[in-house]
Design a protein around this motif. Sequence first.
Motif, PDB file in Angstrom:
ATOM      1  N   ALA A 123      22.416   6.763 -34.808  1.00 39.01           N
ATOM      2  CA  ALA A 123      21.856   5.442 -34.549  1.00 39.01           C
ATOM      3  C   ALA A 123      21.155   5.386 -33.189  1.00 39.01           C
ATOM      4  O   ALA A 123      20.210   4.634 -33.012  1.00 39.01           O
ATOM      5  CB  ALA A 123      22.955   4.387 -34.626  1.00 39.01           C
ATOM      6  N   ASP A 124      21.634   6.179 -32.229  1.00 38.06           N
ATOM      7  CA  ASP A 124      21.010   6.201 -30.905  1.00 38.06           C
ATOM      8  C   ASP A 124      21.146   7.603 -30.321  1.00 38.06           C
ATOM      9  O   ASP A 124      22.069   7.881 -29.546  1.00 38.06           O
ATOM     10  CB  ASP A 124      21.672   5.164 -29.990  1.00 38.06           C
ATOM     11  N   SER A 125      20.236   8.481 -30.694  1.00 46.94           N
ATOM     12  CA  SER A 125      20.300   9.872 -30.250  1.00 46.94           C
ATOM     13  C   SER A 125      20.132   9.996 -28.736  1.00 46.94           C
ATOM     14  O   SER A 125      20.772  10.842 -28.098  1.00 46.94           O
ATOM     15  CB  SER A 125      19.217  10.707 -30.955  1.00 46.94           C
ATOM     16  N   ALA A 126      19.295   9.156 -28.156  1.00 44.26           N
ATOM     17  CA  ALA A 126      19.044   9.245 -26.711  1.00 44.26           C
ATOM     18  C   ALA A 126      20.316   8.932 -25.923  1.00 44.26           C
ATOM     19  O   ALA A 126      20.641   9.621 -24.949  1.00 44.26           O
ATOM     20  CB  ALA A 126      17.919   8.287 -26.321  1.00 44.26           C
ATOM     21  N   ALA A 127      21.045   7.908 -26.343  1.00 45.42           N
ATOM     22  CA  ALA A 127      22.284   7.555 -25.652  1.00 45.42           C
ATOM     23  C   ALA A 127      23.328   8.657 -25.799  1.00 45.42           C
ATOM     24  O   ALA A 127      24.078   8.943 -24.863  1.00 45.42           O
ATOM     25  CB  ALA A 127      22.827   6.234 -26.196  1.00 45.42           C
ATOM     26  N   LEU A 128      23.376   9.284 -26.980  1.00 45.89           N
ATOM     27  CA  LEU A 128      24.311  10.386 -27.201  1.00 45.89           C
ATOM     28  C   LEU A 128      23.995  11.560 -26.280  1.00 45.89           C
ATOM     29  O   LEU A 128      24.891  12.119 -25.640  1.00 45.89           O
ATOM     30  CB  LEU A 128      24.257  10.824 -28.663  1.00 45.89           C
ATOM     31  N   ARG A 129      22.747  11.912 -26.200  1.00 43.83           N
ATOM     32  CA  ARG A 129      22.348  13.019 -25.315  1.00 43.83           C
ATOM     33  C   ARG A 129      22.703  12.713 -23.866  1.00 43.83           C
ATOM     34  O   ARG A 129      23.203  13.579 -23.129  1.00 43.83           O
ATOM     35  CB  ARG A 129      20.842  13.251 -25.431  1.00 43.83           C
TER      36      ARG A 129
END
Length: 454
Positions: A273-279
């Motif tokens: 749902a939010d790849s940027a936040a996970l990274r």
Amino acid sequence: MSTSSPLAVEANFDGLVGPTHNYAGLAHGNLAAAKNADLPSNPREAALQGLAKMRALQRLGLAQGVLPPQERPNLPALRRLGYSGRDRDILAKVAREAPGLLAAVSSASSMWTANAGTVSPSADTADGRVHFTPANLCSNLHRSFEPATSGRVLRATFPDTRHFEHHEPLPATPALGDEGAANHTRLCADYGEPGLELFVYGKGNADEPAPQKFPARQTRAACEALARLHGLQAGRTRHQLQNPAVIDQGVFHNDVIAVGNREVLLHHEDAFADSAALRQWITQNWSSTQEQARKPVFIDVPRDAVSVEDAVGSYLFNSQLVCPPEGGMQLIVSSECQENPRVWQQIQRIVEDERNPITQVQVFDLRQSMRNGGGPACLRLRVVLTEAERTAVNAASWITPERYDALTAWVMRYYRDRLVLADLADAALLDETRTALDVLTQILGIGSVYDFQR
């Protein structure tokens, strides 16, 4: 929290395909299973294909184990549901009255040991032991019969309580739906160092988006409970929402759209749902005691290169990432990946890209499993083990050249080479299966794990 020795390995424990392997199309949302429903299966070929992969990884120098199939058809389950009499009479009656139920209690789905449970290594847990929690698998009837036997198998395989802690499955309610390691990934600089544990869920809080077409099998509440049970550090544990749109496209588990190993996270652009936040979270919380520590490597496959449909059809992300002792990282894929030009081209790009540690790809024929919706990653449960913990594992559960030969001979003796759904009512199949499993428990030295033995 333990500071385990970095001299640890990630072992793979593959599920041995059972004698009742069939195509009943039981899992809603698993497109491959639905597509191939009612086709004849070949249990013998399925088991041999799985064993061939185990032997190949063992040859690479990897720690490779095996977990046995479950007793099927599951007569104890039918008796709990009110059927009585002789086994053969029960099978005949259920075949007449409820053929769908007969298919459910005959499924060989325990072969996909990524769903057997969730495992946290001793480097991450508060008590310095490896923690196991069998998945409750309450989303599908055919899989809901597995947890009790899965727990007995895990306890028999990892018996030493000085090193291993075994929990009961979470309560079997949709609010705590748990599908095991298929929705769990661990990243680390080295296997023996404290890592980051990533739990991916499809059903979260009421204000979070949810799939509309297919059910979300993994809940956030289950992920949070597992983290508490395993004694994981809150700052090194993340609960990540899966993209609900890809669940509706057939991504029923996170391991159909993403795979992680050591420092590498390989995923589709639309996986989370939010790849940027996970990274950002992974990068900020990364740590290592080593001076020249590995840093996180993110391999983001764009949708323009590989569509979600391509990913589901080929199971590109249901691959294994493994680290042989001689160095480098290898990608283990099914032959369907090689047959899809777009997927195969993307794999070549990954292997040729010197910015990531993946240097080689190996292709395996796993068609019998793939037709039921399970690829290389579905077939294995990953367990990080220190040297002492590895020694404490049941010795006969490890694949060696001799054990591979014994298991191959066992399959050739007891497995049929053709099975259709009507065969599930055959009392002879039940007798064959029980005889085979009784012999198997002796080969693997795991004792009486089956109901018919107890």
